[in-house]
Design a protein around this motif. Sequence first.
Motif, PDB file in Angstrom:
ATOM      1  N   ASP A  97     101.731  13.418  17.806  1.00 33.45           N
ATOM      2  CA  ASP A  97     103.003  13.712  18.992  1.00 33.45           C
ATOM      3  C   ASP A  97     102.935  12.171  19.414  1.00 33.45           C
ATOM      4  N   GLU A  98     104.092  12.099  19.398  1.00 35.66           N
ATOM      5  CA  GLU A  98     104.590  10.015  19.663  1.00 35.66           C
ATOM      6  C   GLU A  98     104.826  10.001  20.395  1.00 35.66           C
ATOM      7  N   LYS A  99     104.515  11.268  21.372  1.00 41.82           N
ATOM      8  CA  LYS A  99     105.103  10.954  22.940  1.00 41.82           C
ATOM      9  C   LYS A  99     104.236  11.006  24.116  1.00 41.82           C
ATOM     10  N   LYS A 102     103.143  10.018  28.135  1.00 39.95           N
ATOM     11  CA  LYS A 102     105.285   8.722  28.253  1.00 39.95           C
ATOM     12  C   LYS A 102     105.224   8.457  26.928  1.00 39.95           C
ATOM     13  N   GLY A 103     104.946   8.952  26.263  1.00 42.32           N
ATOM     14  CA  GLY A 103     105.392   7.396  24.982  1.00 42.32           C
ATOM     15  C   GLY A 103     104.648   5.986  24.748  1.00 42.32           C
ATOM     16  N   LYS A 104     103.626   5.809  25.168  1.00 42.20           N
ATOM     17  CA  LYS A 104     102.272   4.891  24.947  1.00 42.20           C
ATOM     18  C   LYS A 104     101.951   4.618  23.907  1.00 42.20           C
ATOM     19  N   THR A 106     100.585   7.501  20.235  1.00 36.76           N
ATOM     20  CA  THR A 106     101.064   8.411  18.889  1.00 36.76           C
ATOM     21  C   THR A 106      99.119   8.811  19.427  1.00 36.76           C
ATOM     22  N   ASN A 131     101.689   3.096  20.287  1.00 34.68           N
ATOM     23  CA  ASN A 131     102.964   2.688  19.896  1.00 34.68           C
ATOM     24  C   ASN A 131     103.187   0.892  19.499  1.00 34.68           C
ATOM     25  N   ASP A 132     103.516  -0.030  21.309  1.00 36.23           N
ATOM     26  CA  ASP A 132     103.788  -0.798  21.220  1.00 36.23           C
ATOM     27  C   ASP A 132     103.257  -1.960  20.419  1.00 36.23           C
ATOM     28  N   ASP A 238      98.762   4.052  10.958  1.00 36.00           N
ATOM     29  CA  ASP A 238      98.743   3.317  12.300  1.00 36.00           C
ATOM     30  C   ASP A 238      97.117   2.129  12.584  1.00 36.00           C
TER      31      ASP A 238
END
Length: 413
Positions: A97-99, A102-104, A106, A131-132, A238
């Motif tokens: 789940d990459e979101k 709220k997308g912060k 994975t 993700n950042d 990752d």
Amino acid sequence: MKIIKFAIPLCVLPLLDLQSRESKEYDNDVNYDEAKIPHYDLPKLLVTPEGKKITSTKEWNEIRRPQILSLFSNLIYGRVPEPSSPIKVDFKVIKEDEKFMKGKATRKDIDIKISNDIGNVTMRFIVFSPNDVKGPAPAFLKHSFNNTRSNDFDASPFRKGKLKNGWPLGEFFDRGYGFCAVYHEDLVKHNEVGFGNGIHKLFYPKGQSFPKASEWGVISACAWGAMRAMDYLEKDDDIDHTRVAIMGHSKMGKTTLWTAAQDERFALAISAQSGCAGAALWRRKSGETLKKMVTRFPYWLCRNAWKFVDQEDDLPVDQHMLIACIAPRPVYIHSGVKDTWADGRGEYLSAYHASKVYELFGKKALKSKDSPTVGEAIIDSHVGYHIREGGHSIESFDWKRFMDFADHHLKSK
Ligand code: GCU
């Protein structure tokens, strides 16, 4: 007479167990008084049993460290036996789940399947990567009490940026860390009935149904499990597997030290309130003792350890030697003032005595035999430490200090 029955919800029982750490049942003949600590001499870290002085890191790595690890393996935690049929380890990402949040980040759920001709065991491993962060992120790997199959990890139960389970995931992501967790009970049940029916049974030769006296108990099995999780991380783009901090609280804090001592792939270790069989010195017999531990939890250690009940002075090791085996990688020990069962003073002294080996490596380590002031964190040292007010838990203050320690030692790598 009217009898009122109180029903205790099942979910409260584990809490009761923790609260009773210092209650009558276990407190019987437990010493908490510093004035009554027996006189003890610690086994020498930098002298071999043959009397050879260890004066270089080469001698430490090639002679003394392997000796000490072998003693912990055979006498304390138990060695992992040769399996009669080869072990296969397979990884399967079953959900991505990459979101997440709220997308912060994975989130990946991975099944680690361990199998051979005898059977198989599947351990669920959960990996969150921020993700950042450009490129692979440094990460914490937690030996966990939380079931990693639980819904606590879904985005919905966030309360003030915290998950129900208390892991401040948002803070980890904001500071550029991934967060991973293995759930130990997938591999080995921690009760006497279930113990031995998980991962252990894959290693029994025909006719064996219980580990031998020198073979692995619960803690050793959990340490082995975290190493398999590291095998997975080595393949995950990752996470930067060269910058992984292994961590755990309480029983999992003990497991953390044993994992990091053996497996040099872990770049840093954080052991929270690990107490007896963790950071605390056996010979102080303060708070929980070997006797208390093996009476209540006979299979956490190997059965050889039982022989040293009330004979701690005969042990050829003490726990400062375990911490020393992590050198020169940074290690952080955390205690709580009210967590007297875990002997915070003994945890500090152990870290202090281990510092000698860090100094041999030319690393900054603990200089003072006195425990630091409550609430002060020693970050800028390869052997870090803090003791805070309060009892047996990881609080926000602790998480922040763990991240500060990792910032100092992992980010500069
Ligand atoms: C008990 C046990 C400790 C252990 C703790 C835990 O209190 O005596 O050694 O650290 O459980 O794992 O929570």
